[in-house]
Every structure is written in C-alpha cells, then in structure tokens.
Scaffold this active site. Structure first.
Site, PDB file in Angstrom:
ATOM      1  N   ARG A  91      50.656  26.107  -6.180  1.00  0.00           N
ATOM      2  CA  ARG A  91      49.801  26.764  -5.193  1.00  0.00           C
ATOM      3  C   ARG A  91      50.443  28.076  -4.744  1.00  0.00           C
ATOM      4  O   ARG A  91      51.683  28.181  -4.675  1.00  0.00           O
ATOM      5  CB  ARG A  91      49.693  25.809  -4.008  1.00  0.00           C
ATOM      6  CG  ARG A  91      48.836  26.267  -2.850  1.00  0.00           C
ATOM      7  CD  ARG A  91      47.407  26.066  -3.117  1.00  0.00           C
ATOM      8  NE  ARG A  91      46.590  26.098  -1.910  1.00  0.00           N
ATOM      9  CZ  ARG A  91      45.287  26.315  -1.923  1.00  0.00           C
ATOM     10  NH1 ARG A  91      44.654  26.515  -3.071  1.00  0.00           N
ATOM     11  NH2 ARG A  91      44.586  26.302  -0.814  1.00  0.00           N
ATOM     12  N   THR A 397      36.393  28.023  -8.695  1.00  0.00           N
ATOM     13  CA  THR A 397      37.622  27.334  -9.065  1.00  0.00           C
ATOM     14  C   THR A 397      37.322  26.731 -10.423  1.00  0.00           C
ATOM     15  O   THR A 397      36.181  26.701 -10.845  1.00  0.00           O
ATOM     16  CB  THR A 397      37.900  26.250  -8.010  1.00  0.00           C
ATOM     17  OG1 THR A 397      38.066  26.901  -6.765  1.00  0.00           O
ATOM     18  CG2 THR A 397      39.113  25.415  -8.322  1.00  0.00           C
ATOM     19  N   THR A 415      42.600  28.080  -9.139  1.00  0.00           N
ATOM     20  CA  THR A 415      41.617  28.896  -8.426  1.00  0.00           C
ATOM     21  C   THR A 415      42.183  30.231  -7.991  1.00  0.00           C
ATOM     22  O   THR A 415      43.398  30.398  -7.856  1.00  0.00           O
ATOM     23  CB  THR A 415      41.118  28.133  -7.175  1.00  0.00           C
ATOM     24  OG1 THR A 415      40.014  28.827  -6.611  1.00  0.00           O
ATOM     25  CG2 THR A 415      42.197  27.969  -6.121  1.00  0.00           C
ATOM     26  N   ASP A 439      42.362  29.972   2.943  1.00  0.00           N
ATOM     27  CA  ASP A 439      42.407  28.506   3.038  1.00  0.00           C
ATOM     28  C   ASP A 439      43.278  28.040   4.204  1.00  0.00           C
ATOM     29  O   ASP A 439      43.260  26.869   4.567  1.00  0.00           O
ATOM     30  CB  ASP A 439      42.920  27.887   1.728  1.00  0.00           C
ATOM     31  CG  ASP A 439      41.804  27.687   0.721  1.00  0.00           C
ATOM     32  OD1 ASP A 439      40.631  27.850   1.094  1.00  0.00           O
ATOM     33  OD2 ASP A 439      42.104  27.365  -0.446  1.00  0.00           O
ATOM     34  N   SER A 468      44.699  22.847   0.569  1.00  0.00           N
ATOM     35  CA  SER A 468      43.674  22.934  -0.476  1.00  0.00           C
ATOM     36  C   SER A 468      42.811  21.684  -0.478  1.00  0.00           C
ATOM     37  O   SER A 468      43.179  20.654   0.092  1.00  0.00           O
ATOM     38  CB  SER A 468      44.381  23.068  -1.824  1.00  0.00           C
ATOM     39  OG  SER A 468      43.472  22.976  -2.883  1.00  0.00           O
ATOM     40  N   SER A 469      41.671  21.774  -1.163  1.00  0.00           N
ATOM     41  CA  SER A 469      40.850  20.581  -1.410  1.00  0.00           C
ATOM     42  C   SER A 469      40.876  20.202  -2.887  1.00  0.00           C
ATOM     43  O   SER A 469      40.195  19.255  -3.299  1.00  0.00           O
ATOM     44  CB  SER A 469      39.397  20.846  -1.008  1.00  0.00           C
ATOM     45  OG  SER A 469      39.332  21.183   0.350  1.00  0.00           O
ATOM     46  N   GLY A 490      34.675  23.911  -6.156  1.00  0.00           N
ATOM     47  CA  GLY A 490      33.649  23.782  -5.109  1.00  0.00           C
ATOM     48  C   GLY A 490      34.207  23.667  -3.710  1.00  0.00           C
ATOM     49  O   GLY A 490      33.540  23.145  -2.815  1.00  0.00           O
ATOM     50  N   GLY A 491      35.425  24.132  -3.505  1.00  0.00           N
ATOM     51  CA  GLY A 491      35.993  24.144  -2.159  1.00  0.00           C
ATOM     52  C   GLY A 491      35.996  22.763  -1.534  1.00  0.00           C
ATOM     53  O   GLY A 491      36.391  21.778  -2.175  1.00  0.00           O
TER      54      GLY A 491
HETATM   55  O1  DON Z   1      42.066  25.249  -2.730  1.00  0.00           O
HETATM   56  C1  DON Z   1      40.933  25.111  -2.298  1.00  0.00           C
HETATM   57  O2  DON Z   1      40.521  24.097  -1.765  1.00  0.00           O
HETATM   58  C2  DON Z   1      39.943  26.247  -2.452  1.00  0.00           C
HETATM   59  N1  DON Z   1      40.645  27.502  -2.496  1.00  0.00           N
HETATM   60  C3  DON Z   1      39.144  26.005  -3.669  1.00  0.00           C
HETATM   61  C4  DON Z   1      38.107  27.067  -3.876  1.00  0.00           C
HETATM   62  C5  DON Z   1      36.998  26.623  -4.715  1.00  0.00           C
HETATM   63  O3  DON Z   1      36.930  25.535  -5.194  1.00  0.00           O
HETATM   64  C6  DON Z   1      35.939  27.634  -4.885  1.00  0.00           C
HETATM   65  N2  DON Z   1      34.807  27.070  -5.536  1.00  0.00           N
HETATM   66  N3  DON Z   1      33.726  26.986  -5.057  1.00  0.00           N
END
Ligand code: DON
Length: 596
Positions: A91, A397, A415, A439, A468-469, A490-491
């Site tokens: 990360r 991502t 990502t 984030d 992060s997710s 997908g965040g």
């Molecule tokens: O690490 C994370 O949770 C986010 N930065 C992920 C971003 C992501 O999945 C974007 N997609 N929609």
C-alpha cells in the site's frame, strides 16, 4: 491431503477466447485479456503462480491504464503449495511532509479537489516494490526479471490496441487529463493547436464551462482498436527490469517523480521513495462453513470485515433463503451495517493503530453483535455524521488472480484509487500518480470519495498507510486444497461484493462466473441506505424492505445500463478444473474479459 495437478495437457480451452473458461492447467483472471494471456504464457513456460501474477501485474500497468499501475499500491494474498498463507502489503504511504489537516481548506472543511486532484493526493507508490518482492521471494527461479517484464515493455514500446472501455475512459476524463501536461500527451487523442486554443480560451474566461464541455466533446474521440503507445512508460519499465527497485525508487525515475512533485506542490521526496518498503503481514484468517478464509488484514479493512460478516451470516440457514429476497437482503444489510460501523472506529494502519483483529474476527463477537439487530425491522445507523453519496465513478481498482497446477494460489488487488488516480502523469516517466491519500479520514466524521467516514484510527500521519477496503481473498477447503482466489474493485463496495460472491459459491454451489453474475446490493452503515443493482430486487421486495424501515438509494446507473457496485475477478478450482471469472460490470466491450 493437498492435491497436486500433474495433468499438463494444454487444452484447447487454454487458447480459446471466451468470457469464462475452464481447463486443467491453471487459471489467470484479470481485467485485461492481454495481461491474462501473459500470465498464462508464463505458466506454460514453466512459471508458477507468482511468476505469472507479477508478469500480469506489470502488463496491466500498460494495458489497463485506469487501474493497472506503477504509481499506486496494493495487496497480495496467497497460499503456497507448501501450505503457507501469505499477505504482502504494498500500500502507498503518506509522505514525510504530510499532516493531519492537509486536505482542509481555509474554513477547515474537507477539500475534495485537493484530496483527489492534486499532487498532494499521492501517497508514496508501493506497486513496484511489491511486485519485485513477490517475484524474488516466491517466483520459481525459472525466469529473470527481464523475461518477466518483457511483454509489458513490448506493449508499452510498440503499443497495444485499446478496447471500448479504455476509449470511453480516456474520453470521459479528457477535461481532467487536459489539466496535466503528461496526461494530455498520452490520453488526449491527437492533441493539436485547436485543442490548446480551446483550453486557453477557457482559462482566459472566454468560454463558459458549458461551451468548454461542448468543444471538448468535439475533439477527436478514441475508438476501440486505436493503438496506444507509451514510450516513456517503456523506458521506466526498462529501468526497473535492469536495476530492480532502484530503477524506480532511485536514479532517473525517482528524479522524474521529484521534479513532478516540485513543480506542482507535491509532497513526495527522494527520501520517501528511497525508504519505501512493502511489508509481509499476517493475513486475517477465519472459517466459513468449514472452509478456511484467508484475506487481507490492516491496513485493509477488507479481510476483517469480510470474516466478521461471514461469521455473522454463518448463524443463518442461507442455503434455504431465496437469493435477494426480502429476508436475505434484510439480513445482509444489517450485517453490513454492524461491520462498517466497526470499520470507521477500529481500523487503521497497524504500524500506527492497535487493530482489534482477534475480537473483530471471532465467532463470539459475531454472535454478540447479532444480538443488536432484529429480523423484523431495520436498525437505524447511529448518526455521527451524515455520510455523503457514493462516488458514481466506475471501476478504478483492479483484481487479478492466478492458480497454478502445483497448488499455488495468488491474488492481487491494486489501485490508483479513483480512475486514472489523480490523472497526473509523472512527465517523462509515463505513469499515473495515485490519489490514495483520500482514503485517509481527512476530517473526523466527514465522508471521503466512497462515502466512508473515519476517525483517529485512520487520520493522516507521516509514513502511515491509508485504510483500504481492498479484499484479496483465498479460500481453502478443510483438507488444505485451494478452492478460490477472488477480489474486487469498487471502493467500499469491494467487501460486500466479495462477501456476496463467496456466499454464492459456498452456500449456493455456483461456480465463480455464475456467482459474479448474481446481482448484488450494498450498504455500509453510513450513509444509512441500501444500494442495489439493476435486476437485484423486484419492486415487491423493495416495498417489503421499505416496510421494514430500510432506505433505498435508487441511483448509480452507469451509462451502459448496468450498476457497478463492485467488479470482481477470480479463479475457482472446482472438480479439478480451473474456472476463471470475469465481471462485465463497468465494461463496454462484449469481447472484453477474456480470461484463461
Ligand atoms: O483502497 C481502497 O479501498 C480504495 N482506494 C479502492 C478504490 C477502488 O476500488 C476504486 N474503484 N471503484
């Protein structure tokens, strides 16, 4: 006993272009068919899953520019043929110069623009360090780094034909790309004087925003099949292939990053780059109906939440619940509410914050939490701060996975944060910078781009990693045989997407592709509402859930008519066959998603 697959027959399927394939040799799944093919080529040449995933990862940095990256970060979760569960945290880290209130404006309000679109939005990139560590520590030893990186270099140097999703992506972010010299050169089609004049006119105030948008739309558009050549990126890749991590974190590439930062008020310094290192961490491990679930621990919230939710759901007879019925969605929403409330308070970078992982992932805790909900009515989320609507951007991502025929399983989610990250290219080095700093929780209780709120655990501090997710996950059966490697983009929607896909595989007996195809719902404590994909819920189910006090958010439709809660990729080993799964959500091309 673990199974060793000795059948090395290269089946016809291996070479067949199809959205779902199965064979007996190995499986690679990624968002780019070119990158998946490189992974499979490496397996065929005697590589293991780790060689293959690294080759696929570097190729994605070229052929999937919105999310594949050199300038971002990610996580690996893997299981080796010797039965070792591994997770590697690569990360991004907050630069030394960062500070807690760096994204607050003069009124002490969170500035989304600063947190997402500036050079300060970038954490110190971890991808190159991570991929190289995986290759050095777990690769088969049958390849040199130059061999592993050759396909990525080839596509960067000679170009690759873009697909419909890329064409759409490049054009829809045109206005933002035009704010950055490096991105303009690469992602704006046929940049010429006419475009430069339009930009100048807008900057001088001679064009309204509306007219500017119209003029931009009239600029030549990208088409599927156009060739994208990335010479600067090829040179950066060559430096990495030659010098290893010093080819990125030191020398010419590092200098180009620093120049880019200095010219644009960015924070990343030479020392930040030189000192960056990825870290092996204990994966979080749980069980679900007798299977072992191995996933990513902090600084991701993914694994802890996933296991917590599975632990809660395990107490119910899911098999007999109709999928996406009122009962099913009610339970899912309540479970998600409980887990995401914990996320906001309890989780952060383990180097800075004591994460209560044993508690969060214990079966007893799941039972205690369940006592707080009722099957008859929705529980209102505690109102600490109003969560903002989720970003409607699509897929930013990417998850890619490999299972080889020796029993090695590897999955990486990586990502830049949002699509194309900060949309800023390191000029001369050809790669995009992440905007992962968003984030962090920039202001206690204030939602980030994914509507997620957080507090002290995830406050900005120098050298800290943002929460992060991302949830790369491996499932092993009770005899130690790999079943599935899965993960998503997908965040905040990643964790609930992976959860529902695992339920489909384990409880409903679907294969990975069928499981990915099942329409999904999502909720996350705050904002207190339920999002759902087209076809997920009937009108009657919605009415019944509303009668149980659930609140719905009826939007989120992408332009191609589908909802994009999370985009899932993975490989499933079922009845001795490798089945790859590709998610069409957020794609625009029928032929995309070729996985092997
Ligand atoms: O690490 C994370 O949770 C986010 N930065 C992920 C971003 C992501 O999945 C974007 N997609 N929609």
């Amino acid at each position: 006993m673990r199974i060793h697959y000795t059948i090395l027959t290269i089946t016809i399927l291996l070479f067949t272009s199809c959205n779902q394939s199965s064979n007996t040799q190995g499986g690679v799944s990624s968002t780019s068919s070119l990158a998946s093919q490189i992974g499979i080529d490496i397996l065929k040449q005697g590589g293991n899953a780790f060689d293959a995933i690294v080759a696929t990862g570097f190729t994605l940095a070229v052929t999937s520019p919105s999310n594949g990256n050199l300038g971002g970060g990610g996580f690996l979760v893997a299981y080796t043929e010797d039965g070792e569960a591994i997770s590697l945290d690569f990360r991004e880290k907050a630069p030394a110069l960062s500070y807690e209130t760096m994204f607050l404006d003069e009124n002490q309000e969170y500035s989304r623009d600063l947190a997402l679109n500036s050079h300060k939005s970038s954490g110190v990139p971890g991808t190159v360090n991570g991929l190289l560590k995986i290759f050095n520590d777990y690769g088969s030893g049958n390849f040199t780094l130059k061999e592993i990186m050759a396909p990525a270099i080839h596509y960067a140097e000679n170009g690759h034909y873009i697909n419909a999703t890329d064409a759409k992506g490049f054009d829809s972010y045109k206005a933002l790309f035009l704010t950055d010299a490096g991105s303009t050169k690469i992602f704006v089609k046929d940049i010429n004087d006419a475009i430069i004049n339009i930009q100048k006119a807008f900057k001088n105030g001679d064009l309204s925003e509306e007219d500017y948008a119209k003029e931009l739309a009239s600029i030549d558009e990208w088409k599927p099949g156009d060739l994208l050549v990335q010479k600067d990126l090829a040179d950066t890749l060559k430096r990495i292939a030659q010098y290893g991590k010093a080819g990125f974190y030191e020398g010419e590439t590092a200098e180009l990053i620093i120049e880019e930062m200095n010219a644009n008020d960015g924070f990343i310094t030479k020392e930040d780059l030189f000192n960056y290192d990825s870290v092996y961490r204990n994966p979080v491990v749980g069980t679900y109906r007798g299977n072992k679930v191995i996933s990513m621990g902090p600084p991701s919230s993914g694994g802890a939440l996933l296991i917590q939710m599975l632990n809660m759901i395990e107490n119910f007879e899911i098999k007999s619940m109709e999928r996406n019925s009122t009962e099913f969605v009610h339970l899912l929403t309540e479970v998600q509410r409980l887990a995401y409330a914990d996320r906001a308070i309890h989780l952060g970078d383990p180097d800075f914050w004591p994460n209560p992982i044993p508690m969060l992932t214990s079966k007893e805790y799941a039972k205690e939490r369940l006592a707080l909900i009722s099957m008859n009515s929705a529980t209102r989320s505690t109102k600490i701060a109003a969560g903002k609507t989720l970003s409607k951007e699509s897929i930013e991502t990417t998850h890619y996975s490999v299972i080889d025929n020796q029993g090695n399983v590897a999955g990486i989610t990586t990502t830049l944060n949002l699509s194309y990250g900060s949309k800023k290219i390191v000029d001369g080095a050809g790669f995009l910078l992440n905007n992962e700093m968003d984030d962090f929780s920039s202001k206690p209780g204030t939602a980030n781009a994914f509507g997620l709120i957080g507090y002290e655990a995830n406050a900005i501090q120098p050298f800290k990693r943002p929460l992060s997710s991302m949830s790369p996950t491996v499932i092993i059966d009770n005899e130690g045989n790999p079943i599935v490697t899965i993960g998503a983009a997908g965040g905040s929607r990643i964790i609930t997407g992976v959860l529902q896909t695992i339920i489909s595989i384990v409880d409903h007996g679907l294969n990975i592709q069928e499981a990915i195809n099942v329409p999904r719902t999502h909720s996350q404590w705050l904002p207190d509402n339920v999002r759902y994909e087209k076809d997920a819920l009937t009108q009657q189910t919605i009415s019944e859930l509303e009668a149980l006090n659930h609140i719905f958010e009826h939007n989120g439709t992408a332009e191609n008519g589908t909802y994009t809660l999370a985009q899932i990729h993975g490989v499933h080993l079922k009845n001795n066959k490798f089945i790859t799964g590709f998610d069409k959500r957020g794609t625009y091309d029928e032929n995309e998603g070729i996985t092997y």
